[in-house]
Design a protein around this motif. Sequence first.
Motif, PDB file in Angstrom:
ATOM      1  N   GLN A 114       0.833  -1.198   0.000  1.00  0.00           N
ATOM      2  CA  GLN A 114       0.000   0.000   0.000  1.00  0.00           C
ATOM      3  C   GLN A 114       0.869   1.249   0.000  1.00  0.00           C
ATOM      4  N   HIS A 115       1.916   1.231   0.798  1.00  0.00           N
ATOM      5  CA  HIS A 115       2.845   2.363   0.851  1.00  0.00           C
ATOM      6  C   HIS A 115       3.503   2.586  -0.513  1.00  0.00           C
ATOM      7  N   TRP A 116       3.900   1.506  -1.198  1.00  0.00           N
ATOM      8  CA  TRP A 116       4.519   1.638  -2.516  1.00  0.00           C
ATOM      9  C   TRP A 116       3.555   2.290  -3.503  1.00  0.00           C
ATOM     10  N   PHE A 117       2.297   1.830  -3.536  1.00  0.00           N
ATOM     11  CA  PHE A 117       1.316   2.406  -4.464  1.00  0.00           C
ATOM     12  C   PHE A 117       1.047   3.867  -4.139  1.00  0.00           C
ATOM     13  N   ARG A 118       1.027   4.213  -2.862  1.00  0.00           N
ATOM     14  CA  ARG A 118       0.804   5.614  -2.498  1.00  0.00           C
ATOM     15  C   ARG A 118       1.965   6.475  -2.966  1.00  0.00           C
ATOM     16  N   GLN A 119       3.194   5.998  -2.752  1.00  0.00           N
ATOM     17  CA  GLN A 119       4.356   6.730  -3.232  1.00  0.00           C
ATOM     18  C   GLN A 119       4.368   6.831  -4.749  1.00  0.00           C
ATOM     19  N   ARG A 120       3.977   5.754  -5.408  1.00  0.00           N
ATOM     20  CA  ARG A 120       3.991   5.764  -6.881  1.00  0.00           C
ATOM     21  C   ARG A 120       2.954   6.737  -7.421  1.00  0.00           C
ATOM     22  N   ARG A 121       1.790   6.836  -6.774  1.00  0.00           N
ATOM     23  CA  ARG A 121       0.785   7.812  -7.213  1.00  0.00           C
ATOM     24  C   ARG A 121       1.290   9.230  -6.994  1.00  0.00           C
ATOM     25  N   ASN A 122       1.885   9.470  -5.836  1.00  0.00           N
ATOM     26  CA  ASN A 122       2.401  10.804  -5.547  1.00  0.00           C
ATOM     27  C   ASN A 122       3.590  11.166  -6.417  1.00  0.00           C
ATOM     28  N   GLN A 123       4.272  10.142  -6.926  1.00  0.00           N
ATOM     29  CA  GLN A 123       5.425  10.376  -7.786  1.00  0.00           C
ATOM     30  C   GLN A 123       5.039  11.112  -9.057  1.00  0.00           C
ATOM     31  N   GLU A 124       3.804  10.968  -9.494  1.00  0.00           N
ATOM     32  CA  GLU A 124       3.329  11.635 -10.703  1.00  0.00           C
ATOM     33  C   GLU A 124       2.837  13.049 -10.435  1.00  0.00           C
ATOM     34  N   LYS A 125       2.823  13.430  -9.155  1.00  0.00           N
ATOM     35  CA  LYS A 125       2.361  14.768  -8.818  1.00  0.00           C
ATOM     36  C   LYS A 125       3.461  15.785  -9.103  1.00  0.00           C
ATOM     37  N   PRO A 126       3.106  17.024  -9.394  1.00  0.00           N
ATOM     38  CA  PRO A 126       4.111  18.050  -9.687  1.00  0.00           C
ATOM     39  C   PRO A 126       4.842  18.490  -8.428  1.00  0.00           C
ATOM     40  N   SER A 127       5.988  19.100  -8.621  1.00  0.00           N
ATOM     41  CA  SER A 127       6.775  19.598  -7.503  1.00  0.00           C
ATOM     42  C   SER A 127       6.193  20.908  -6.984  1.00  0.00           C
ATOM     43  N   THR A 128       6.665  21.306  -5.812  1.00  0.00           N
ATOM     44  CA  THR A 128       6.236  22.591  -5.245  1.00  0.00           C
ATOM     45  C   THR A 128       6.645  23.738  -6.148  1.00  0.00           C
ATOM     46  N   LEU A 129       7.805  23.610  -6.788  1.00  0.00           N
ATOM     47  CA  LEU A 129       8.260  24.649  -7.713  1.00  0.00           C
ATOM     48  C   LEU A 129       7.278  24.830  -8.862  1.00  0.00           C
ATOM     49  N   ALA A 130       6.810  23.723  -9.440  1.00  0.00           N
ATOM     50  CA  ALA A 130       5.860  23.805 -10.553  1.00  0.00           C
ATOM     51  C   ALA A 130       4.544  24.431 -10.102  1.00  0.00           C
ATOM     52  N   LYS A 131       4.085  24.067  -8.904  1.00  0.00           N
ATOM     53  CA  LYS A 131       2.833  24.629  -8.402  1.00  0.00           C
ATOM     54  C   LYS A 131       2.978  26.122  -8.101  1.00  0.00           C
ATOM     55  N   PHE A 132       4.135  26.526  -7.579  1.00  0.00           N
ATOM     56  CA  PHE A 132       4.368  27.945  -7.327  1.00  0.00           C
ATOM     57  C   PHE A 132       4.347  28.741  -8.624  1.00  0.00           C
ATOM     58  N   CYS A 133       5.007  28.216  -9.666  1.00  0.00           N
ATOM     59  CA  CYS A 133       5.040  28.931 -10.951  1.00  0.00           C
ATOM     60  C   CYS A 133       3.639  29.078 -11.535  1.00  0.00           C
ATOM     61  N   GLU A 134       2.836  28.019 -11.450  1.00  0.00           N
ATOM     62  CA  GLU A 134       1.468  28.098 -11.952  1.00  0.00           C
ATOM     63  C   GLU A 134       0.665  29.133 -11.175  1.00  0.00           C
ATOM     64  N   SER A 135       0.796  29.140  -9.855  1.00  0.00           N
ATOM     65  CA  SER A 135       0.050  30.090  -9.032  1.00  0.00           C
ATOM     66  C   SER A 135       0.497  31.526  -9.297  1.00  0.00           C
ATOM     67  N   MET A 136       1.795  31.719  -9.509  1.00  0.00           N
ATOM     68  CA  MET A 136       2.286  33.077  -9.767  1.00  0.00           C
ATOM     69  C   MET A 136       1.755  33.608 -11.088  1.00  0.00           C
ATOM     70  N   TRP A 137       1.673  32.742 -12.105  1.00  0.00           N
ATOM     71  CA  TRP A 137       1.087  33.170 -13.377  1.00  0.00           C
ATOM     72  C   TRP A 137      -0.379  33.548 -13.197  1.00  0.00           C
ATOM     73  N   ARG A 138      -1.134  32.702 -12.527  1.00  0.00           N
ATOM     74  CA  ARG A 138      -2.552  32.992 -12.335  1.00  0.00           C
ATOM     75  C   ARG A 138      -2.746  34.240 -11.477  1.00  0.00           C
ATOM     76  N   PHE A 139      -1.893  34.419 -10.477  1.00  0.00           N
ATOM     77  CA  PHE A 139      -1.962  35.621  -9.654  1.00  0.00           C
ATOM     78  C   PHE A 139      -1.725  36.865 -10.504  1.00  0.00           C
ATOM     79  N   SER A 140      -0.702  36.841 -11.337  1.00  0.00           N
ATOM     80  CA  SER A 140      -0.350  38.012 -12.137  1.00  0.00           C
ATOM     81  C   SER A 140      -1.450  38.355 -13.132  1.00  0.00           C
ATOM     82  N   PHE A 141      -1.956  37.343 -13.841  1.00  0.00           N
ATOM     83  CA  PHE A 141      -2.997  37.627 -14.823  1.00  0.00           C
ATOM     84  C   PHE A 141      -4.290  38.060 -14.136  1.00  0.00           C
ATOM     85  N   SER A 142      -4.661  37.394 -13.048  1.00  0.00           N
ATOM     86  CA  SER A 142      -5.900  37.740 -12.345  1.00  0.00           C
ATOM     87  C   SER A 142      -5.842  39.160 -11.790  1.00  0.00           C
ATOM     88  N   LEU A 143      -4.695  39.527 -11.240  1.00  0.00           N
ATOM     89  CA  LEU A 143      -4.547  40.881 -10.704  1.00  0.00           C
ATOM     90  C   LEU A 143      -4.630  41.915 -11.822  1.00  0.00           C
TER      91      LEU A 143
END
Length: 384
Positions: A114-143
Amino acid sequence: MAGILAWFWNERFWLPHNVTWADLKNTEEATFPQAEDLYLAFPVAFCIFMLRLIFERFVAKPCAIALNIQANGPQIAQPNAILEKVFTAITKHPDEKRLEGLSKQLDWDVRSIQHWFRQRRNQEKPSTLAKFCESMWRFSFSLYIFTYGIRYLKKTPWLWDMRHCWYNYPNQPLTSDLHYYYILQLSYYWSLMFSQFTDIRRKDFGIMFLHHLASVFLISFSYVSNMIRVGTVILCLHDSPDFLLEAAKMANYAKFQKTCDLLFVMFAIVFISTRIAIFPFWVLNTTLFESWEIIGPFPSWWVFNPLLLLIQWLDCFWSYLVIKTACKALSKGKVSKDDRSDVESSSDEEDSEPPGKNPHTATTTNGTSGTNGYLLTGPCTMDD
């Protein structure tokens, strides 16, 4: 085709009684919305998408690095050909029967699998850096788009008296500022429609896709039928809390918890007040009742208002999530992961030893079994 087009653009559907398309033709004295203007949204949407890629690469990423936000993703699962084949070809969420079969086949305990499958699913998730960049773009355009909308609308009479949206309708000229604002909004939603399939995937993917689809249709519909005065108010109203949410998410990714909490409280106040109070009692009041009184209903009126009611239903759904997250924040003392997060976590203890060891033969350290786990806490995500 000519018959289909004539049926689709039937004046008796789109326009009030005694008004024809000829009355809304462009002249030297006045310009009116034309259906062919909507084609401009596609090249502009492509430009917005390309601008986003450039912004995230050369602006957002350096800012994230300056804030010590790393590109480290979730922990990588231990390579295993059998489990990988099950994960990619059969299921990412194995049931108890399959887990027991894999346990016997690999001589692993079920918890490790179960732990392996959970790690493997999370492995496909984006990094914090990618999420920050997406949020900064949306923040800039929305503002930007919200600031532009406020600067334009504060000079218009219909912002202060919504009945002006219907006086002399539909013979209301289209200004260059209004045309730019409307096409830019439509282009942005078209870009979201396509980028949603490549963006960070969240639990409310279907709801968001429905929202973008309804927004594109509503903006296009209101433009063609020249209901753009009330449309500008709706767009600006719904833009008002967006940049606050993205700012809170950026603060969260940068681990500025107090700033994150403050921004989220501001977002929650603005979101609920605009979506649950101002929108129904100010905007829906004028589209449902004041328009009926001034111009009377006509066929497209019966399409426009149900679309607005659909937007109101979506607003109520998200307000419920915002309130739920706020209640959790009050109980825990900080903003925690909300119900729309894309990152999996578990409150159960997980195996901290490399998978494959049998719990009955695992060694102990400081009197604690080697199979005893840890809480997968991690930072709060607040992803929308």
